[in-house]
Design a protein around this motif. Structure first.
Motif, PDB file in Angstrom:
ATOM      1  N   GLU A 141      41.173  36.260  43.662  1.00 65.17           N
ATOM      2  CA  GLU A 141      41.793  37.241  42.770  1.00 65.17           C
ATOM      3  C   GLU A 141      41.274  37.092  41.344  1.00 65.17           C
ATOM      4  O   GLU A 141      41.021  38.091  40.662  1.00 65.17           O
ATOM      5  CB  GLU A 141      43.319  37.086  42.798  1.00 65.17           C
ATOM      6  N   GLU A 142      41.138  35.849  40.893  1.00 64.02           N
ATOM      7  CA  GLU A 142      40.663  35.628  39.521  1.00 64.02           C
ATOM      8  C   GLU A 142      39.248  36.162  39.338  1.00 64.02           C
ATOM      9  O   GLU A 142      38.920  36.746  38.298  1.00 64.02           O
ATOM     10  CB  GLU A 142      40.713  34.131  39.169  1.00 64.02           C
ATOM     11  N   PHE A 143      38.404  35.967  40.352  1.00 59.89           N
ATOM     12  CA  PHE A 143      37.050  36.474  40.237  1.00 59.89           C
ATOM     13  C   PHE A 143      37.046  37.994  40.225  1.00 59.89           C
ATOM     14  O   PHE A 143      36.310  38.625  39.456  1.00 59.89           O
ATOM     15  CB  PHE A 143      36.172  35.942  41.374  1.00 59.89           C
ATOM     16  N   LEU A 144      37.879  38.610  41.064  1.00 52.08           N
ATOM     17  CA  LEU A 144      37.937  40.071  41.098  1.00 52.08           C
ATOM     18  C   LEU A 144      38.462  40.639  39.774  1.00 52.08           C
ATOM     19  O   LEU A 144      38.045  41.723  39.352  1.00 52.08           O
ATOM     20  CB  LEU A 144      38.806  40.523  42.273  1.00 52.08           C
ATOM     21  N   LYS A 145      39.342  39.920  39.120  1.00 57.78           N
ATOM     22  CA  LYS A 145      39.784  40.340  37.784  1.00 57.78           C
ATOM     23  C   LYS A 145      38.603  40.327  36.812  1.00 57.78           C
ATOM     24  O   LYS A 145      38.469  41.213  35.963  1.00 57.78           O
ATOM     25  CB  LYS A 145      40.891  39.422  37.270  1.00 57.78           C
ATOM     26  N   ALA A 146      37.747  39.309  36.951  1.00 59.46           N
ATOM     27  CA  ALA A 146      36.564  39.223  36.092  1.00 59.46           C
ATOM     28  C   ALA A 146      35.609  40.387  36.372  1.00 59.46           C
ATOM     29  O   ALA A 146      35.034  40.967  35.443  1.00 59.46           O
ATOM     30  CB  ALA A 146      35.861  37.881  36.310  1.00 59.46           C
ATOM     31  N   VAL A 147      35.441  40.740  37.638  1.00 56.19           N
ATOM     32  CA  VAL A 147      34.585  41.882  37.985  1.00 56.19           C
ATOM     33  C   VAL A 147      35.146  43.157  37.356  1.00 56.19           C
ATOM     34  O   VAL A 147      34.399  43.981  36.806  1.00 56.19           O
ATOM     35  CB  VAL A 147      34.481  42.046  39.522  1.00 56.19           C
ATOM     36  N   ALA A 148      36.470  43.331  37.434  1.00 57.49           N
ATOM     37  CA  ALA A 148      37.096  44.537  36.889  1.00 57.49           C
ATOM     38  C   ALA A 148      36.866  44.678  35.396  1.00 57.49           C
ATOM     39  O   ALA A 148      36.848  45.797  34.865  1.00 57.49           O
ATOM     40  CB  ALA A 148      38.588  44.520  37.188  1.00 57.49           C
ATOM     41  N   ALA A 204      27.311  45.343  46.395  1.00 54.35           N
ATOM     42  CA  ALA A 204      27.037  44.370  47.452  1.00 54.35           C
ATOM     43  C   ALA A 204      28.047  43.230  47.403  1.00 54.35           C
ATOM     44  O   ALA A 204      28.556  42.778  48.431  1.00 54.35           O
ATOM     45  CB  ALA A 204      25.610  43.831  47.306  1.00 54.35           C
ATOM     46  N   LEU A 205      28.363  42.790  46.199  1.00 57.57           N
ATOM     47  CA  LEU A 205      29.304  41.685  46.010  1.00 57.57           C
ATOM     48  C   LEU A 205      30.709  42.060  46.476  1.00 57.57           C
ATOM     49  O   LEU A 205      31.396  41.279  47.145  1.00 57.57           O
ATOM     50  CB  LEU A 205      29.320  41.307  44.529  1.00 57.57           C
ATOM     51  N   LEU A 206      31.147  43.270  46.154  1.00 61.50           N
ATOM     52  CA  LEU A 206      32.524  43.680  46.470  1.00 61.50           C
ATOM     53  C   LEU A 206      32.746  43.944  47.951  1.00 61.50           C
ATOM     54  O   LEU A 206      33.884  44.126  48.378  1.00 61.50           O
ATOM     55  CB  LEU A 206      32.898  44.915  45.647  1.00 61.50           C
ATOM     56  N   GLY A 207      31.672  43.929  48.730  1.00 60.56           N
ATOM     57  CA  GLY A 207      31.826  44.009  50.177  1.00 60.56           C
ATOM     58  C   GLY A 207      32.277  42.696  50.796  1.00 60.56           C
ATOM     59  O   GLY A 207      32.670  42.659  51.964  1.00 60.56           O
ATOM     60  N   ARG A 208      32.270  41.618  50.024  1.00 59.13           N
ATOM     61  CA  ARG A 208      32.690  40.310  50.528  1.00 59.13           C
ATOM     62  C   ARG A 208      34.210  40.225  50.595  1.00 59.13           C
ATOM     63  O   ARG A 208      34.917  40.736  49.729  1.00 59.13           O
ATOM     64  CB  ARG A 208      32.136  39.194  49.635  1.00 59.13           C
ATOM     65  N   LEU A 209      34.714  39.532  51.607  1.00 56.03           N
ATOM     66  CA  LEU A 209      36.154  39.393  51.797  1.00 56.03           C
ATOM     67  C   LEU A 209      36.677  38.022  51.379  1.00 56.03           C
ATOM     68  O   LEU A 209      37.858  37.731  51.571  1.00 56.03           O
ATOM     69  CB  LEU A 209      36.512  39.645  53.271  1.00 56.03           C
ATOM     70  N   ASP A 210      35.794  37.186  50.813  1.00 58.17           N
ATOM     71  CA  ASP A 210      36.207  35.831  50.444  1.00 58.17           C
ATOM     72  C   ASP A 210      36.324  35.639  48.940  1.00 58.17           C
ATOM     73  O   ASP A 210      36.421  34.517  48.450  1.00 58.17           O
ATOM     74  CB  ASP A 210      35.206  34.807  51.002  1.00 58.17           C
ATOM     75  N   LEU A 225      27.639  37.413  36.809  1.00 55.85           N
ATOM     76  CA  LEU A 225      28.225  38.542  36.080  1.00 55.85           C
ATOM     77  C   LEU A 225      27.693  38.643  34.655  1.00 55.85           C
ATOM     78  O   LEU A 225      27.745  39.716  34.045  1.00 55.85           O
ATOM     79  CB  LEU A 225      29.763  38.412  36.037  1.00 55.85           C
ATOM     80  N   ARG A 226      27.170  37.532  34.149  1.00 56.19           N
ATOM     81  CA  ARG A 226      26.637  37.532  32.769  1.00 56.19           C
ATOM     82  C   ARG A 226      25.126  37.737  32.742  1.00 56.19           C
ATOM     83  O   ARG A 226      24.512  37.717  31.670  1.00 56.19           O
ATOM     84  CB  ARG A 226      27.008  36.220  32.061  1.00 56.19           C
ATOM     85  N   ALA A 276      35.222  50.608  45.323  1.00 57.71           N
ATOM     86  CA  ALA A 276      34.953  49.333  46.000  1.00 57.71           C
ATOM     87  C   ALA A 276      35.966  48.261  45.597  1.00 57.71           C
ATOM     88  O   ALA A 276      36.410  47.463  46.439  1.00 57.71           O
ATOM     89  CB  ALA A 276      33.535  48.865  45.681  1.00 57.71           C
ATOM     90  N   LEU A 277      36.349  48.247  44.341  1.00 54.52           N
ATOM     91  CA  LEU A 277      37.360  47.287  43.885  1.00 54.52           C
ATOM     92  C   LEU A 277      38.702  47.543  44.555  1.00 54.52           C
ATOM     93  O   LEU A 277      39.364  46.618  45.033  1.00 54.52           O
ATOM     94  CB  LEU A 277      37.526  47.376  42.366  1.00 54.52           C
ATOM     95  N   VAL A 278      39.108  48.803  44.587  1.00 53.96           N
ATOM     96  CA  VAL A 278      40.401  49.141  45.191  1.00 53.96           C
ATOM     97  C   VAL A 278      40.400  48.814  46.677  1.00 53.96           C
ATOM     98  O   VAL A 278      41.408  48.359  47.232  1.00 53.96           O
ATOM     99  CB  VAL A 278      40.728  50.631  44.954  1.00 53.96           C
ATOM    100  N   ARG A 279      39.266  49.019  47.342  1.00 53.89           N
ATOM    101  CA  ARG A 279      39.206  48.822  48.799  1.00 53.89           C
ATOM    102  C   ARG A 279      39.110  47.351  49.196  1.00 53.89           C
ATOM    103  O   ARG A 279      39.347  47.020  50.360  1.00 53.89           O
ATOM    104  CB  ARG A 279      38.023  49.596  49.382  1.00 53.89           C
ATOM    105  N   ASN A 280      38.779  46.464  48.272  1.00 57.44           N
ATOM    106  CA  ASN A 280      38.721  45.055  48.632  1.00 57.44           C
ATOM    107  C   ASN A 280      40.151  44.528  48.779  1.00 57.44           C
ATOM    108  O   ASN A 280      40.938  44.593  47.839  1.00 57.44           O
ATOM    109  CB  ASN A 280      37.974  44.254  47.561  1.00 57.44           C
ATOM    110  N   PRO A 281      40.524  44.025  49.958  1.00 51.41           N
ATOM    111  CA  PRO A 281      41.920  43.627  50.187  1.00 51.41           C
ATOM    112  C   PRO A 281      42.404  42.483  49.301  1.00 51.41           C
ATOM    113  O   PRO A 281      43.608  42.280  49.164  1.00 51.41           O
ATOM    114  CB  PRO A 281      41.938  43.220  51.670  1.00 51.41           C
ATOM    115  N   ALA A 282      41.481  41.742  48.686  1.00 51.96           N
ATOM    116  CA  ALA A 282      41.890  40.632  47.824  1.00 51.96           C
ATOM    117  C   ALA A 282      42.126  41.061  46.378  1.00 51.96           C
ATOM    118  O   ALA A 282      42.609  40.269  45.570  1.00 51.96           O
ATOM    119  CB  ALA A 282      40.840  39.528  47.866  1.00 51.96           C
ATOM    120  N   THR A 283      41.780  42.300  46.035  1.00 51.15           N
ATOM    121  CA  THR A 283      41.965  42.756  44.657  1.00 51.15           C
ATOM    122  C   THR A 283      43.455  42.796  44.326  1.00 51.15           C
ATOM    123  O   THR A 283      44.229  43.450  45.034  1.00 51.15           O
ATOM    124  CB  THR A 283      41.358  44.156  44.455  1.00 51.15           C
ATOM    125  N   PRO A 284      43.886  42.129  43.264  1.00 56.26           N
ATOM    126  CA  PRO A 284      45.321  42.106  42.939  1.00 56.26           C
ATOM    127  C   PRO A 284      45.820  43.473  42.481  1.00 56.26           C
ATOM    128  O   PRO A 284      45.048  44.296  41.967  1.00 56.26           O
ATOM    129  CB  PRO A 284      45.412  41.067  41.819  1.00 56.26           C
TER     130      PRO A 284
END
Length: 266
Positions: A68-75, A59-65, A47-48, A89-97
């Motif tokens: 939550e903390e990582f998805l917060k960093a992506v956001a 491509a990354l946000l298509g992953r299901l594994d 990300l940096r 893509a963020l909203v559609r990822n089921p792990a996004t808090p």
């Protein structure tokens, strides 16, 4: 054992260090491969990377594994603020808090919200939030979009569309397999329902024969008189008596109910 464990961990640490460095410094093409790394630390380093762009993140946000903390960093990544596709893509990822996905919902288009509400992997909270966002937009949604929505919406959205009572929207709602009988009953019984909308229920192959709905249509003073008369012939005696005594119906309808009772010998 402690010495052996330390010796074994050293190569692992060196390997992770190399992957972290690679994630930070590699070029655009190699970065796509980094997006497959199983370690969240490595993905966090990516990300940096200055070469990271929207395509890598998609491509990354298509992953299901992802955690939550990582998805917060992506956001928090600057690319998300500028990209509609990344928000989706963020909203559609089921792990996004929820703390991340809910503030993004207002940025989604109507049918993106509808798709989110339909997706099998969507969490109950995400589905509910998407449905609420759709319903809030209905008053300003063009007729054509409401008709399209009626053909594919979830039960909660269909209920809201039915309450509007517009026969042009009611008809496709009635054909939607997700529609619940309670929503149809509310329309058939509503004093605000138009005669055209009530008649659409009576014409529907799926709903026309249901006793509860027939009863609600008969009791509604907005039901077209020819339809009222046609339904009387098949109404049970107790229903005819209720109609003859109803305070909601006009004298003409009461008279027809009384005539039907007399015809049957009551």
């Amino acid at each position: 054992m402690a010495v052996g464990s330390s010796a074994n961990s050293a190569p692992l640490d060196r390997e992770l260090s190399l992957r972290l460095h690679h994630a930070l410094t590699c070029g655009k093409e190699e970065l796509f491969q980094v997006m497959l790394d199983p370690a969240m630390e490595v993905l966090g380093a990516a990300l940096r990377n200055p070469a990271l762009d929207e395509n890598h993140l998609l491509a990354l946000l298509g992953r299901l594994d992802l955690t939550e903390e990582f998805l917060k960093a992506v956001a928090r990544h600057g690319a998300v603020a500028e990209s509609h596709q990344l928000k989706v893509a963020l909203v559609r990822n089921p792990a996004t808090p929820a703390a991340v996905s809910l503030p993004l919902l207002p940025h989604l288009y109507l049918f993106e919200l509808a798709t989110l509400a339909e997706l099998p992997g969507t969490t109950p909270d995400q589905r509910l939030a998407a449905e609420r966002a759709i319903i809030q937009r209905l008053p300003t949604t063009p007729l054509g979009n409401r008709i399209t929505l009626a053909r594919r919406a979830t039960a909660t959205v269909l209920d809201a569309l039915m309450k509007e009572g517009d026969v042009r929207v009611v008809e496709p709602c009635l054909a939607n397999p997700r529609l619940k009988e309670a929503s149809v009953f509310q329309l058939a019984a509503s004093p605000r329902a138009s005669g055209e909308a009530i008649a659409a229920v009576a014409r529907s192959p799926r709903w026309a024969s249901r006793p509860n709905l027939k009863g609600a249509i008969l009791k509604n003073p907005n039901t077209p008189l020819p339809l009222f008369g046609a339904l009387l012939a098949a109404a049970p005696v107790h229903e005819l008596r209720n109609l003859a005594e109803s305070g909601r119906l006009t004298g003409e309808r009461k008279r027809l109910a009384e005539e039907e009772l007399r015809r049957r010998g009551f």
